[in-house]
Design a protein around this motif. Structure first.
Motif, short mmCIF file in Angstrom:
data_model
loop_
_atom_site.label_atom_id
_atom_site.label_comp_id
_atom_site.label_asym_id
_atom_site.label_seq_id
_atom_site.Cartn_x
_atom_site.Cartn_y
_atom_site.Cartn_z
N LYS A 98 0.86 -1.18 0.00
CA LYS A 98 0.00 0.00 0.00
C LYS A 98 0.89 1.23 0.00
O LYS A 98 1.56 1.54 0.98
N LYS A 100 0.86 5.24 -1.74
CA LYS A 100 0.31 6.29 -2.58
C LYS A 100 1.32 6.73 -3.63
O LYS A 100 0.96 7.11 -4.75
N ASP A 103 1.24 4.05 -6.37
CA ASP A 103 -0.05 4.10 -7.08
C ASP A 103 -0.09 5.28 -8.04
O ASP A 103 -0.66 5.18 -9.14
N VAL A 114 -5.07 -5.58 -7.84
CA VAL A 114 -5.28 -5.11 -6.47
C VAL A 114 -6.08 -6.15 -5.68
O VAL A 114 -7.07 -6.70 -6.17
N GLY A 118 -7.05 -3.83 -0.73
CA GLY A 118 -6.56 -2.60 -1.34
C GLY A 118 -5.08 -2.57 -1.61
O GLY A 118 -4.55 -1.57 -2.10
N GLY A 119 -4.38 -3.68 -1.33
CA GLY A 119 -2.95 -3.74 -1.58
C GLY A 119 -2.65 -4.28 -2.97
O GLY A 119 -3.48 -4.93 -3.60
#
Length: 346
Positions: A98, A100, A103, A114, A118-119
């Motif tokens: 995870k 940001k 991403d 994914v 959410g990882g």
């Protein structure tokens, strides 16, 4: 007072040991490129985190992770093929990431799927195109400007290629399944077998040299092998480059297949925070520039431009790459291997 010193020392030692552990990173890497030493050195200089590295091939790394289990010291896993990254993912050898930073930097098509929490299991950091090289005396460019033509009877007796089971080819063939469908892809593979100038052997550089020598009319290679020859000062390498042409296939249709080199955080990582920090570093502009100029790969992070004369000369500045998610290409490898067995593609 004195009798409490050992306890105090024990507490202090624990703190120091914990701090020292946080400042190290154990990497299992399938990237065997001498130019990558600068990547590791620059990361250590910027962060103070010491890197311990184990080098092996992709299959060896995955086998080692499985054998070591929870006692594995590995924090970061670096692999050079989508099918291997996918294999590590489905075998539960990675932990979800995870970040940001990652991403935002890495386009969705160059990462794993994914997970429910959410990882993301892995990220790609550079790409290499699977291109066709041809003998400029024996072959016309328009006869090899699509992957489909590699299996066309007009190219009978001309094709040289490394083992069909090599990860680079498994990924290319997995991509072709998505474009053609399974039955057409299998027919295409059979056509390639029929078109071979010799049995598959050697690496990609051997295929390029086979084309230059006239043993083969056409061959398939990863782009960075060709770029190395183009950047070489050796007369024999210059002679090879002079005799061949290069095609980025399917520019008028689905685009050229690209594979990735990527990274993941090991499932049992002891230093997960530093592991993510390192992967974020690989997405930074300096590291991405290194992939382009150090090992002739295309960077994948958004907004990064390259300045590599060989890559630019090869493509004329840009090329159309396929948009199939790399994760899907990896998932097709079992089907591909079954097809190879059926058509006798060794």
């Amino acid at each position: 007072m004195i009798k409490h010193i050992p306890a105090a020392c024990a507490i202090l030692f624990s703190c120091v040991s914990g701090f020292a552990q946080e400042q190290t990173l154990n990497i299992y890497s399938a990237r065997h490129y001498p130019t990558d030493e600068a990547l590791y050195t620059n990361f250590t200089n910027a962060t103070g985190v010491k890197i311990n590295r184990v080098d092996a091939d992709d299959a060896g790394i995955l086998a080692r992770l499985k054998a070591e289990g929870t006692s594995s010291p590995a924090d970061v896993i670096l692999l050079v093929d989508a099918s291997r990254l996918w294999r590590g993912e489905i075998e539960g050898l990675f932990q979800p990431i995870k970040s940001k930073v990652l991403d935002a930097a890495i386009p969705a098509q160059y990462r794993g799927k994914v997970s429910s929490d959410g990882g993301t299991p892995w990220f790609g950091f550079s790409t290499r195109a699977r291109v066709v090289v041809y003998n400029k005396v024996k072959v016309q460019k328009e006869d090899v400007d699509t992957y489909e033509e590699l299996g066309d009877p007009k190219n009978k007796g001309k094709l040289c290629i490394r083992s069909g089971s090599h990860p680079y080819n498994l990924s290319l063939f997995g991509s072709v399944i998505e474009h053609m469908g399974e039955q057409n892809a299998e027919n295409w593979l059979k056509g390639m077998v029929d078109n071979m100038a010799r049995s598959p052997k050697g690496g990609d550089t051997d295929q390029i040299k086979g084309v230059a020598s006239g043993e083969c009319g056409i061959a398939v290679t990863n782009s960075y092998y060709l770029a190395r020859l183009m950047r070489s000062d050796k007369p024999e390498d210059k002679a090879v480059v002079d005799r061949i042409g290069v095609v980025f296939p399917n520019q008028s249709s689905g685009g050229t297949h690209v594979n990735i080199a990527g990274g993941a955080v090991a499932k049992n990582a002891k230093n997960p925070a530093n592991a993510v920090k390192f992967l974020e570093y690989l997405a930074s502009a300096p590291a991405q520039d290194h992939f382009a100029n150090g090992n002739n790969e295309w960077p994948v992070a958004n907004g990064v431009k390259i300045n590599n004369a060989a890559l630019q000369a090869m493509t004329g500045g840009s090329f159309k790459s396929e948009t199939i998610p790399i994760s899907v290409v990896g998932m097709n490898q079992v089907k591909v291997q079954q097809m190879l067995d059926r058509v006798g593609f060794k």
